[in-house]
Motif scaffolding. Structure first.
Motif, PDB file in Angstrom:
ATOM      1  N   ALA A   1       9.343  16.039  -5.740  1.00  0.00           N
ATOM      2  CA  ALA A   1       9.699  14.616  -5.809  1.00  0.00           C
ATOM      3  C   ALA A   1      10.872  14.267  -4.889  1.00  0.00           C
ATOM      4  CB  ALA A   1      10.042  14.231  -7.247  1.00  0.00           C
ATOM      5  N   ARG A   2      11.581  15.279  -4.386  1.00  0.00           N
ATOM      6  CA  ARG A   2      12.745  15.034  -3.530  1.00  0.00           C
ATOM      7  C   ARG A   2      12.331  14.192  -2.316  1.00  0.00           C
ATOM      8  NH1 ARG A   2      14.779  19.930  -3.284  1.00  0.00           N
ATOM      9  NH2 ARG A   2      16.116  19.469  -5.038  1.00  0.00           N
ATOM     10  N   GLY A   3      13.094  13.149  -2.061  1.00  0.00           N
ATOM     11  CA  GLY A   3      12.840  12.278  -0.912  1.00  0.00           C
ATOM     12  C   GLY A   3      11.842  11.156  -1.181  1.00  0.00           C
ATOM     13  N   LEU A   4      11.158  11.201  -2.306  1.00  0.00           N
ATOM     14  CA  LEU A   4      10.211  10.154  -2.649  1.00  0.00           C
ATOM     15  C   LEU A   4      10.980   8.940  -3.142  1.00  0.00           C
ATOM     16  CD1 LEU A   4       7.201   9.468  -2.970  1.00  0.00           C
ATOM     17  CD2 LEU A   4       7.308  10.409  -5.267  1.00  0.00           C
ATOM     18  N   ARG A   5      10.788   7.797  -2.487  1.00  0.00           N
ATOM     19  CA  ARG A   5      11.518   6.587  -2.859  1.00  0.00           C
ATOM     20  C   ARG A   5      10.525   5.450  -3.038  1.00  0.00           C
ATOM     21  NH1 ARG A   5      16.380   5.541   0.948  1.00  0.00           N
ATOM     22  NH2 ARG A   5      17.173   4.472  -0.868  1.00  0.00           N
ATOM     23  N   ILE A   6      10.637   4.766  -4.171  1.00  0.00           N
ATOM     24  CA  ILE A   6       9.741   3.673  -4.503  1.00  0.00           C
ATOM     25  C   ILE A   6      10.584   2.513  -4.997  1.00  0.00           C
ATOM     26  CG2 ILE A   6       7.801   2.915  -5.931  1.00  0.00           C
ATOM     27  CD1 ILE A   6       7.271   5.934  -6.492  1.00  0.00           C
ATOM     28  N   GLY A   7      10.244   1.327  -4.592  1.00  0.00           N
ATOM     29  CA  GLY A   7      10.925   0.146  -5.112  1.00  0.00           C
ATOM     30  C   GLY A   7      10.015  -1.063  -5.008  1.00  0.00           C
TER      31      GLY A   7
ATOM     32  N   LEU B   1       2.658  13.908  -9.924  1.00  0.00           N
ATOM     33  CA  LEU B   1       3.674  14.925 -10.215  1.00  0.00           C
ATOM     34  C   LEU B   1       4.041  14.940 -11.698  1.00  0.00           C
ATOM     35  CD1 LEU B   1       6.076  14.488  -7.158  1.00  0.00           C
ATOM     36  CD2 LEU B   1       4.729  16.522  -7.723  1.00  0.00           C
ATOM     37  N   LEU B   2       4.197  13.741 -12.297  1.00  0.00           N
ATOM     38  CA  LEU B   2       4.505  13.662 -13.729  1.00  0.00           C
ATOM     39  C   LEU B   2       3.387  14.261 -14.576  1.00  0.00           C
ATOM     40  CD1 LEU B   2       6.114  10.144 -14.279  1.00  0.00           C
ATOM     41  CD2 LEU B   2       7.191  12.377 -14.570  1.00  0.00           C
ATOM     42  N   GLU B   3       2.139  13.992 -14.198  1.00  0.00           N
ATOM     43  CA  GLU B   3       1.014  14.534 -14.952  1.00  0.00           C
ATOM     44  C   GLU B   3       0.982  16.053 -14.856  1.00  0.00           C
ATOM     45  OE1 GLU B   3      -2.396  12.400 -13.494  1.00  0.00           O
ATOM     46  OE2 GLU B   3      -1.795  10.558 -14.523  1.00  0.00           O
TER      47      GLU B   3
ATOM     48  N   ALA C   1       0.831  -1.205   0.000  1.00  0.00           N
ATOM     49  CA  ALA C   1       0.000   0.000   0.000  1.00  0.00           C
ATOM     50  C   ALA C   1       0.865   1.253   0.000  1.00  0.00           C
ATOM     51  CB  ALA C   1      -0.938  -0.007   1.217  1.00  0.00           C
ATOM     52  N   GLU C   2       1.967   1.243   0.759  1.00  0.00           N
ATOM     53  CA  GLU C   2       2.886   2.385   0.777  1.00  0.00           C
ATOM     54  C   GLU C   2       3.503   2.583  -0.606  1.00  0.00           C
ATOM     55  OE1 GLU C   2       5.104   5.597   1.796  1.00  0.00           O
ATOM     56  OE2 GLU C   2       3.550   4.681   3.034  1.00  0.00           O
ATOM     57  N   ALA C   3       3.909   1.490  -1.269  1.00  0.00           N
ATOM     58  CA  ALA C   3       4.485   1.595  -2.613  1.00  0.00           C
ATOM     59  C   ALA C   3       3.448   2.132  -3.604  1.00  0.00           C
ATOM     60  CB  ALA C   3       5.016   0.240  -3.076  1.00  0.00           C
ATOM     61  N   GLU C   4       2.205   1.671  -3.488  1.00  0.00           N
ATOM     62  CA  GLU C   4       1.142   2.165  -4.368  1.00  0.00           C
ATOM     63  C   GLU C   4       0.910   3.660  -4.163  1.00  0.00           C
ATOM     64  OE1 GLU C   4      -2.160  -0.314  -3.347  1.00  0.00           O
ATOM     65  OE2 GLU C   4      -1.493  -1.963  -4.634  1.00  0.00           O
ATOM     66  N   GLY C   5       0.906   4.104  -2.902  1.00  0.00           N
ATOM     67  CA  GLY C   5       0.715   5.527  -2.607  1.00  0.00           C
ATOM     68  C   GLY C   5       1.851   6.373  -3.148  1.00  0.00           C
ATOM     69  N   ALA C   6       3.087   5.898  -2.974  1.00  0.00           N
ATOM     70  CA  ALA C   6       4.243   6.634  -3.476  1.00  0.00           C
ATOM     71  C   ALA C   6       4.213   6.708  -4.999  1.00  0.00           C
ATOM     72  CB  ALA C   6       5.534   5.972  -2.990  1.00  0.00           C
ATOM     73  N   LEU C   7       3.834   5.604  -5.651  1.00  0.00           N
ATOM     74  CA  LEU C   7       3.739   5.597  -7.111  1.00  0.00           C
ATOM     75  C   LEU C   7       2.648   6.558  -7.584  1.00  0.00           C
ATOM     76  CD1 LEU C   7       4.714   4.466  -9.792  1.00  0.00           C
ATOM     77  CD2 LEU C   7       3.114   2.567  -9.491  1.00  0.00           C
TER      78      LEU C   7
END
Length: 191
Positions: A120-126, A102-104, A90-96
């Motif tokens: 986007a600074r500090g946003l980390r997704i994996g 932001l891209l849009e 859920a955290e990864a989905e929220g970050a994505l």
């Protein structure tokens, strides 16, 4: 009363594990042997105080500990699971979703490139899904985890262990200083 004087909850990783006299990188101690049985005594941020099978107590990077299975559940209660992978997903989905938004905004001209970078600074997704296997980045604990279908296991960590911003807890105080959003701590269960 436990009939065992020492009941390990974890083991050191196969390559061994650095240790420290206190939860402070400036106080190194002797490294732990590979797969050394350990009993978790408490946590302070990423640090874990452990009791080794030889009776020695030390501090280690708790994100690197390998959990041992607990005692089997009793017939009267349901089996307990820890480290459920769903909150990490859920955290990864929220970050994505935040990154996609932001891209849009950038593509639509709603923000400029500098604003995009700042937001986007500090946003980390994996996240890697390969059939039944799952690797997910846990930004709260700065670690990669692996899911075997039942629970998450630490796979790799980013940096040395650190204390939470709230300061240093008293030695031996279980879970002292853990941030409230740090997730479920490892539980010690009496048989």
């Amino acid at each position: 009363m436990d009939e065992f004087g020492f009941r390990p909850t974890h083991v050191a990783p196969p390559d061994g594990l650095p240790s420290w006299a206190a939860p402070d990188p400036a106080q190194p101690a002797s490294p732990l042997d590979p797969l050394l049985p350990l009993q978790l005594l408490g946590r302070a941020g990423d640090w874990a105080q452990v009791l080794c099978s030889n009776g020695w107590t030390t501090w280690v990077d708790g994100r690197l500990l390998l959990s041992l299975p607990g005692a089997p559940p009793t017939a009267t209660g349901p089996p307990a699971r820890t480290a459920d992978p769903r909150p990490a997903l859920a955290e990864a989905e929220g970050a994505l979703a935040r990154y996609r938004s932001l891209l849009e905004d950038l593509a639509a001209g709603g923000v400029d490139l500098e604003t995009f970078r700042d937001r986007a600074r500090g946003l980390r997704i994996g996240l890697v899904v390969d059939g039944e296997r799952l690797w997910v980045f846990d930004p709260v604990h700065d670690r990669w985890t692996y899911c075997d279908g039942l629970q998450l296991h630490t796979y790799a960590v980013g940096d040395r262990p650190r204390l939470p911003d709230s300061g240093r807890p008293a030695a031996g105080t279980p879970n002292a200083g853990r941030p409230p959003d740090a997730g479920e701590p490892t539980r010690l269960v009496e048989p």
